[in-house]
Design an enzyme around this catalytic site. Sequence first.
Site, PDB file in Angstrom:
ATOM      1  N   GLY A 101       0.790  -1.213   0.000  1.00  0.00           N
ATOM      2  CA  GLY A 101       0.000   0.000   0.000  1.00  0.00           C
ATOM      3  C   GLY A 101       0.830   1.274   0.000  1.00  0.00           C
ATOM      4  N   SER A 102       0.334   2.296   0.684  1.00  0.00           N
ATOM      5  CA  SER A 102       0.881   3.647   0.559  1.00  0.00           C
ATOM      6  C   SER A 102       2.292   3.833   1.084  1.00  0.00           C
ATOM      7  CB  SER A 102      -0.051   4.642   1.276  1.00  0.00           C
ATOM      8  OG  SER A 102      -1.295   4.702   0.624  1.00  0.00           O
ATOM      9  N   VAL A 103       2.836   2.867   1.852  1.00  0.00           N
ATOM     10  CA  VAL A 103       4.216   3.015   2.325  1.00  0.00           C
ATOM     11  C   VAL A 103       5.199   2.948   1.159  1.00  0.00           C
ATOM     12  CG1 VAL A 103       3.728   2.132   4.631  1.00  0.00           C
ATOM     13  CG2 VAL A 103       4.438   0.537   2.818  1.00  0.00           C
TER      14      VAL A 103
END
Length: 577
Positions: free
Chosen positions: A303-305
């Site tokens: 995801g967004s990491v």
Amino acid sequence: MSESNRRATTPRRRPPSEPLGAGRYWLMLGLVMLALGALAVRIVDLHVIDRTFLQGQGDARTLRTESISAHRGMITDRYGEPLAISTPVVSLWANPEQIPEDNIQRLMLAQALGIKVDSLDKRLERYRNKEFMYLRRQMTPEAAKRVLDLGLPGVYGQNEYRRYYPSGEVSAQLLGVTDVDDQGQEGLELAYNSYLTGTPGKRRVLKDRRGRLVRDLHLLREADPGGDLTLAIDQRLQYMAYRELKAAVNENNADGGTLVMLDAHTGEVLAMANQPSYNPNNRAGLDPHGLRNQAVVDAFEPGSVMKPLAMAAALETGRYHPSTILDTAPGWMRIDGFTIRDFRNYKDLSLTDVLVKSSNIGMTRLALDIPETAVLEKYQRLGLGQSPETGYPGESAGSLPSPIRLPRSKRATLAYGYGLSVSALQIASAYTAIANGGKRVPPSLLKLNEPPLTIDAIEPGVADDVLNMLDQVVQPGTGAHRALVPGYRIAGKTGTVRKTSGTGGYKEDAYRSVFVGIAPVSNPRIVTVVMIDHPKGDEYYGGAVAAPVFSRVAGSALRLLDVPPDQPVVATEATDS
């Protein structure tokens, strides 16, 4: 009767000097001397001529060569604190043919072994045609002595070693376990089994006809213990990380979680905790899921990491800088039949704000404007899609899509962390490039005695820009503010990713909450990844579930490592965005 008649009926005795009496005497004497001579000859034969044969026959019945157990090497943390040690135990075995049939003696044996006499009888019956069977493995020396003191025929003991793990469930998946024969079966115990395993010795002993030791004659070969293994783990940080991770999993009613903390400069794994776990010293009722070292062997969509890493690829093109403005209106867009959305319409955002707001639209516009393989190549340079080469059994290499004919939708999803899989350890290693001015350090489970080899993964100026951008992500009022540590500047990124359904789609109500943090920003010392799997409480966002775990763990770690604060403690009141 007349005198003449009496003399006629009484036999006449010959004197000893007569020839017949002398012959008998010498005959008997000759026989005796012959017997003595034969005996003398036999004695000479036994002691001189046949001595070697007879001695061999006697030795075969009384002399034995016994194995001397060699203890397995110790596993310690980086400061020498024991994590896995071998303790002496005794295994009892029996020759079923020699076990007495007496019911009383068998009852005494069963009671001393702690089993039912019926069970003992059945086992003896099963092995009745064998000369060897185990009665009970790995007993304490005191308990085994109580059995041997019964003096029952056919019952013997052999010295062995059993693995003991002082840290219990705290380091269970990392260390792994050994089997009943002290051979590694999981984790580092398996990876370094040949190094940790010792070489048994041998000794010559004299035993009586019942197999009892009479005398220890001489040593044939000394036992050579296995090598000791020093891990990069700091046991203080490991305990603290495990405690906080377990508390977060329980608090959020999650399926599990993992935490990895790396030394930002060396890549050494200072802590690696997993939930669920198990007690390696008592494996009764073991949940097989608890055996998995999720931090190393499990790969997931992050995801967004991944956005800061994709941002580095965009900045390296020279087309952008942290203050460049992107139009993200209207907050959604369709590509190749797929709809991409932001949490809301953020309109114009700087690249720094793209990370602060975690804008999928902003990252998509960047990904579609730079060379089509730029993001993918950056991920590869950061070690994603490749084995971390820690030597841990079953470590995951993750997966990246093929660069051939990469569709626009795939380029977009890669930029915000979908369409690839990575392990928590790989994410932490990739972030060391941001913490080290662009140089990535490979992860190491063992303590390093010399500086590690580094890999140029990000341009130095770009790495510093991304680090400062992530510093803005973790500020009061942002979605990641719960990761703040009083007295220290924190750089980090949250991620909330949907779990796959197993049929090619995504579940509607199952998430992974992720946070990756670097601390302190002024001189990074640690990189930490926290992942909570499927929290089922009131909150599931990475900023609400994973970030607080980072705050507690990083705060304690920085103090334990004597890292000086890099900003004054200011009382602030923060609210969720």
